[in-house]
Design a protein around this motif. Structure first.
Motif, mmCIF file in Angstrom:
data_model
loop_
_atom_site.group_PDB
_atom_site.id
_atom_site.type_symbol
_atom_site.label_atom_id
_atom_site.label_comp_id
_atom_site.label_asym_id
_atom_site.label_seq_id
_atom_site.Cartn_x
_atom_site.Cartn_y
_atom_site.Cartn_z
ATOM 1 N N VAL A 29 -5.932 74.153 26.215
ATOM 2 C CA VAL A 29 -5.782 74.002 27.672
ATOM 3 C C VAL A 29 -4.927 75.129 28.233
ATOM 4 C CG1 VAL A 29 -4.733 72.557 29.470
ATOM 5 C CG2 VAL A 29 -6.202 71.528 27.741
ATOM 6 N N LEU A 42 -5.836 73.286 36.180
ATOM 7 C CA LEU A 42 -6.274 72.886 34.841
ATOM 8 C C LEU A 42 -5.200 72.107 34.084
ATOM 9 C CD1 LEU A 42 -8.288 75.991 33.617
ATOM 10 C CD2 LEU A 42 -9.147 73.702 34.042
ATOM 11 N N THR A 43 -3.956 72.499 34.225
ATOM 12 C CA THR A 43 -2.903 71.770 33.515
ATOM 13 C C THR A 43 -2.697 70.377 34.116
ATOM 14 O OG1 THR A 43 -1.229 72.909 34.833
ATOM 15 C CG2 THR A 43 -1.677 73.786 32.650
ATOM 16 N N SER A 46 -5.869 68.223 33.186
ATOM 17 C CA SER A 46 -5.892 67.784 31.788
ATOM 18 C C SER A 46 -4.805 66.751 31.516
ATOM 19 C CB SER A 46 -5.758 68.971 30.841
ATOM 20 O OG SER A 46 -4.538 69.635 31.042
ATOM 21 N N THR A 47 -3.639 66.914 32.124
ATOM 22 C CA THR A 47 -2.568 65.922 31.971
ATOM 23 C C THR A 47 -2.994 64.583 32.568
ATOM 24 O OG1 THR A 47 -0.912 67.673 32.042
ATOM 25 C CG2 THR A 47 -0.154 65.433 32.457
ATOM 26 N N TYR A 49 -6.068 63.505 32.972
ATOM 27 C CA TYR A 49 -7.127 62.958 32.124
ATOM 28 C C TYR A 49 -6.535 62.241 30.918
ATOM 29 C CZ TYR A 49 -10.719 62.766 28.561
ATOM 30 O OH TYR A 49 -11.560 62.344 27.565
#
Length: 132
Positions: A29, A42-43, A46-47, A49
């Motif tokens: 990631v 994106l960070t 993803s966190t 998710y």
């Protein structure tokens, strides 16, 4: 080897590999985020998710424990294993320990171990492809 020691071996291997998998996921990631203009997005995505999938998994694990206590229809093992494969490996071990549920089930822990091994292989291939 006794069934108890095999079960402990499955759990220990799965736990160790899942920690490595989390580090590999974080590495992927961060690599993808640093190579794009969307680092924050994106960070955060993803966190969010992984937080969502882990909370959902803990809730389903609790629900299965509750249904087992009341002899109601259970959550299928395949549902728990599939959800764990989507990124809930760490919460799997926390849920097992805190809820005292499925800790002695050798078949379940063997499936979890196999899934974690597969996940590790896929993540290592992805890292090799990204970084080499």
């Amino acid at each position: 080897m006794s069934a108890f020691s095999v079960n402990v071996l499955f759990k220990a291997l799965s736990y160790s590999l899942s920690r490595c998998n989390w580090l590999l996921i974080a590495l992927v990631v961060l690599y993808l985020a640093s190579n794009s203009g969307y680092f924050m997005f994106l960070t955060i995505a993803s966190t969010a998710y992984f937080a969502t999938i882990n909370v959902l998994f803990i809730w389903l694990f609790w629900l299965d424990k509750r249904r087992a206590q009341h002899a109601a229809q259970r959550v299928s093992e395949i549902s728990l294993i599939c959800l764990s494969g989507l990124g809930a490996n760490i919460s799997m071990f926390a849920a097992q320990k805190q809820l005292h549920h499925k800790t002695q089930k050798q078949a379940f822990n063997a499936k979890l171990c196999a899934l974690t091994l597969l996940q590790s292989a896929l993540l290592l291939c992805l890292c090799y492809w990204l970084f080499i």
